[in-house]
Write a protein that holds these residues in place. Structure first.
Motif, PDB file in Angstrom:
ATOM      1  N   UNK A  65       0.831  -1.195   0.000  1.00 29.89           N
ATOM      2  CA  UNK A  65       0.000   0.000   0.000  1.00 29.89           C
ATOM      3  C   UNK A  65       0.871   1.253   0.000  1.00 29.89           C
ATOM      4  N   UNK A  66       0.260   2.360  -0.414  1.00 33.23           N
ATOM      5  CA  UNK A  66       0.963   3.644  -0.466  1.00 33.23           C
ATOM      6  C   UNK A  66       0.283   4.641   0.452  1.00 33.23           C
ATOM      7  N   UNK A  67       1.052   5.601   0.941  1.00 35.67           N
ATOM      8  CA  UNK A  67       0.492   6.645   1.802  1.00 35.67           C
ATOM      9  C   UNK A  67      -0.667   7.324   1.095  1.00 35.67           C
ATOM     10  N   UNK A  68      -1.798   7.463   1.800  1.00 30.50           N
ATOM     11  CA  UNK A  68      -2.979   8.090   1.221  1.00 30.50           C
ATOM     12  C   UNK A  68      -3.912   7.127   0.509  1.00 30.50           C
ATOM     13  N   UNK A  69      -3.481   5.884   0.330  1.00 30.64           N
ATOM     14  CA  UNK A  69      -4.322   4.898  -0.351  1.00 30.64           C
ATOM     15  C   UNK A  69      -5.502   4.492   0.535  1.00 30.64           C
ATOM     16  N   UNK A  70      -6.663   4.333  -0.083  1.00 31.84           N
ATOM     17  CA  UNK A  70      -7.859   3.918   0.656  1.00 31.84           C
ATOM     18  C   UNK A  70      -7.727   2.449   1.038  1.00 31.84           C
ATOM     19  N   UNK A  71      -7.785   2.175   2.351  1.00 33.45           N
ATOM     20  CA  UNK A  71      -7.684   0.805   2.853  1.00 33.45           C
ATOM     21  C   UNK A  71      -9.055   0.198   3.131  1.00 33.45           C
ATOM     22  N   UNK A  72      -9.902   0.949   3.814  1.00 38.30           N
ATOM     23  CA  UNK A  72     -11.211   0.454   4.236  1.00 38.30           C
ATOM     24  C   UNK A  72     -12.233   1.570   4.111  1.00 38.30           C
ATOM     25  N   UNK A  73     -13.496   1.188   3.905  1.00 38.83           N
ATOM     26  CA  UNK A  73     -14.596   2.156   3.914  1.00 38.83           C
ATOM     27  C   UNK A  73     -15.614   1.730   4.960  1.00 38.83           C
ATOM     28  N   UNK A  74     -15.944   2.648   5.864  1.00 40.89           N
ATOM     29  CA  UNK A  74     -16.946   2.405   6.899  1.00 40.89           C
ATOM     30  C   UNK A  74     -18.305   2.878   6.396  1.00 40.89           C
ATOM     31  N   UNK A  75     -19.340   2.062   6.620  1.00 35.75           N
ATOM     32  CA  UNK A  75     -20.702   2.375   6.173  1.00 35.75           C
ATOM     33  C   UNK A  75     -21.630   2.416   7.383  1.00 35.75           C
ATOM     34  N   UNK A  76     -22.474   3.458   7.478  1.00 33.96           N
ATOM     35  CA  UNK A  76     -23.464   3.523   8.564  1.00 33.96           C
ATOM     36  C   UNK A  76     -24.555   4.524   8.215  1.00 33.96           C
ATOM     37  N   UNK A  77     -25.726   4.347   8.809  1.00 35.46           N
ATOM     38  CA  UNK A  77     -26.801   5.330   8.707  1.00 35.46           C
ATOM     39  C   UNK A  77     -26.729   6.347   9.837  1.00 35.46           C
ATOM     40  N   UNK A  78     -25.846   6.111  10.792  1.00 37.87           N
ATOM     41  CA  UNK A  78     -25.746   6.978  11.970  1.00 37.87           C
ATOM     42  C   UNK A  78     -24.281   7.411  12.126  1.00 37.87           C
ATOM     43  N   UNK A  79     -23.905   8.515  11.476  1.00 39.57           N
ATOM     44  CA  UNK A  79     -22.490   8.923  11.445  1.00 39.57           C
ATOM     45  C   UNK A  79     -21.892   9.201  12.819  1.00 39.57           C
ATOM     46  N   UNK A  80     -22.738   9.452  13.821  1.00 42.68           N
ATOM     47  CA  UNK A  80     -22.203   9.675  15.164  1.00 42.68           C
ATOM     48  C   UNK A  80     -21.549   8.413  15.728  1.00 42.68           C
ATOM     49  N   UNK A  81     -21.784   7.262  15.087  1.00 45.69           N
ATOM     50  CA  UNK A  81     -21.151   6.010  15.514  1.00 45.69           C
ATOM     51  C   UNK A  81     -19.713   5.873  15.017  1.00 45.69           C
ATOM     52  N   UNK A  82     -19.332   6.666  14.034  1.00 46.27           N
ATOM     53  CA  UNK A  82     -18.042   6.459  13.362  1.00 46.27           C
ATOM     54  C   UNK A  82     -16.844   6.614  14.307  1.00 46.27           C
ATOM     55  N   UNK A  83     -16.791   7.634  15.171  1.00 47.01           N
ATOM     56  CA  UNK A  83     -15.612   7.742  16.058  1.00 47.01           C
ATOM     57  C   UNK A  83     -15.394   6.506  16.928  1.00 47.01           C
ATOM     58  N   UNK A  84     -16.471   5.954  17.477  1.00 47.10           N
ATOM     59  CA  UNK A  84     -16.318   4.754  18.314  1.00 47.10           C
ATOM     60  C   UNK A  84     -15.894   3.550  17.479  1.00 47.10           C
ATOM     61  N   UNK A  85     -16.376   3.481  16.237  1.00 42.80           N
ATOM     62  CA  UNK A  85     -15.973   2.391  15.357  1.00 42.80           C
ATOM     63  C   UNK A  85     -14.485   2.492  15.031  1.00 42.80           C
ATOM     64  N   UNK A  86     -14.017   3.715  14.756  1.00 45.03           N
ATOM     65  CA  UNK A  86     -12.591   3.917  14.469  1.00 45.03           C
ATOM     66  C   UNK A  86     -11.729   3.604  15.681  1.00 45.03           C
ATOM     67  N   UNK A  87     -12.260   3.868  16.855  1.00 41.91           N
ATOM     68  CA  UNK A  87     -11.550   3.560  18.103  1.00 41.91           C
ATOM     69  C   UNK A  87     -11.252   2.067  18.201  1.00 41.91           C
ATOM     70  N   UNK A  88     -12.214   1.245  17.750  1.00 37.60           N
ATOM     71  CA  UNK A  88     -12.016  -0.206  17.765  1.00 37.60           C
ATOM     72  C   UNK A  88     -11.144  -0.664  16.598  1.00 37.60           C
ATOM     73  N   UNK A  89     -11.338  -0.042  15.438  1.00 39.13           N
ATOM     74  CA  UNK A  89     -10.677  -0.514  14.215  1.00 39.13           C
ATOM     75  C   UNK A  89      -9.196  -0.170  14.153  1.00 39.13           C
ATOM     76  N   UNK A  90      -8.845   1.040  14.524  1.00 35.80           N
ATOM     77  CA  UNK A  90      -7.483   1.544  14.283  1.00 35.80           C
ATOM     78  C   UNK A  90      -6.385   0.673  14.899  1.00 35.80           C
TER      79      UNK A  90
END
Length: 419
Positions: free
Chosen positions: A372-397
């Protein structure tokens, strides 16, 4: 009985028969069964106790039979994982050879996905099928994926809910009896088990996974059910899609002759095991996926359960990309981290009554071993409730790593077999 198991003694057949029946009828209180379950968790059971416990659970409900169907029947069960959508392409693939596949499945809880949740992303599709309708669908097109009826092992419904809230789920005697009581009661002619191993599975290491597999295979064989197991890798997600509609889409890709290599490998290996145990000659299974016959069976199965196999699948309203911060090799995608992140996005549930989002989940644009290269898209998160994204990233990263060295190639998603 609680005292006996607490003090590491075996329970008699009569004791086991009584307590399973009495708990199902509400005579034994939840707090008493909780104590007994914890004693079993801590001190285990002898093989004879596990077998008797399994039979006692079966005896609380009905036993199904397909003896008059005029077809050989075969079933498969997975112990659960992340991105594990194998049932979806597997059932129609096996059914396309004339084998009836009664796949009674469940819903997801926590970080592991549920087969019924995935299929309910298809517009119109219903998990509720009467016994009479189930037999009609097994006659043609030959496979059905549905919820078990209320009369199938009612003891397990009560006991599983109790185990879930008392930290006694990951216990080999209780897992084995839970799974095998339902599979034996289903009445299929053979059973192939997919026992997951790794961070995203109940069994974290090969030793405990093999012990579980051996216990379940023995229970099946002792009951007259031809049973075998494959131990498969769940240290990383299976395929490139996690989440309900996303996994249906990937399953359809497999049925069209494409899809990720690891998902195709496992689907073909399980189909080979099921067909071999059924005594059915089979040609190149990957070719059967590519030539459209398995896809035809899939579409007929979806229509038979009220769904539209050609309808557009739901899409989440919000997406967020995760990109590589540096050049290098993707060396880790931890299954548990990805499963928890997908769950937090709305793809899973914390309690069995919680709703799920059909479009939520994670797409993997890169997998372990990719440069992979810097800036390359690795994963895409999908949700109907964007307020969930920070907690999801907390688990994923913390669950993925980009390193300097190319990782060793995984030889196979299949680690071992128990027959």
């Amino acid at each position: 009985m609680i005292r006996a198991k607490r003090d590491r003694h075996s329970l008699s057949d009569a004791q086991i028969d009584w307590v399973v029946d009495a708990y199902t009828r509400g005579v034994v209180a939840d707090e008493q069964m909780s104590a007994l379950a914890m004693a079993i968790f801590l001190n285990g059971m002898e093989p004879g106790e596990i077998a008797r416990w399994t039979n006692a659970m079966i005896d609380t409900g009905e036993r199904m039979s397909f003896a008059d169907l005029g077809k050989v029947t075969a079933d498969k069960h997975s112990t659960g994982g992340v991105g594990d959508k194998v049932t979806l392409p597997l059932a129609p693939l096996v059914a396309s050879y004339g084998v009836a596949v009664p796949q009674l499945s469940g819903r997801g809880l926590g970080h592991t996905g549920g087969t019924l949740d995935k299929l309910e992303a298809i517009p119109g599709w219903s998990a509720d099928v009467s016994n009479a309708r189930l037999r009609e669908i097994l006659a043609d097109p030959g496979c059905v994926i549905c919820a078990p009826g209320a009369d199938l092992v009612p003891a397990d419904k009560r006991l599983y809910a109790l185990r879930d809230v008392t930290a006694t789920v990951d216990c080999i005697p209780l897992i084995a009896s839970s799974i095998m009581s339902k599979k034996i009661a289903e009445g299929a002619g053979s059973l192939t088990l997919d026992v997951k191993v790794g961070s995203g599975a109940f069994m974290k290491d090969a030793q405990t996974a093999r012990a579980l597999a051996e216990t379940m295979v023995r229970l099946g064989k002792d009951s007259g059910l031809a049973t075998s197991a494959l131990l498969t890798d769940m240290s990383r997600p299976l395929g490139r899609a996690i989440g309900n509609a996303l996994e249906v889409e990937e399953s359809v890709a497999v049925l069209a002759g494409g899809g990720p290599a690891d998902l195709v490998e496992l689907t073909v290996a399980l189909a080979d095991e099921m067909l071999t145990k059924s005594g059915v000659d089979h040609d190149d299974l990957a070719e059967r996926l590519a030539d459209g016959r398995a896809m035809d069976t899939w579409k007929a199965m979806i229509r038979a359960q009220g769904g539209d196999p050609d309808a557009e699948l739901p899409r989440a309203t919000h997406t967020e990309d995760v990109v590589a911060e540096r050049d290098g090799w993707l060396t880790e995608t931890d299954a548990l981290a990805f499963g928890v992140a997908s769950w937090r996005l709305g793809a899973g549930r914390a309690r069995k009554e919680d709703p799920v989002q059909a479009g939520a989940g994670i797409e993997l644009h890169a997998v372990v071993g990719d440069k992979v290269s810097a800036g390359q898209k690795l994963f895409t998160l999908h949700t109907d409730t964007p307020e969930r994204i920070p907690r999801a990233l907390e688990a994923l990263t913390p669950g993925f790593t980009v390193g300097d060295d190319e990782p060793a190639e995984r030889a196979s998603v299949i680690l071992d077999a128990v027959k």
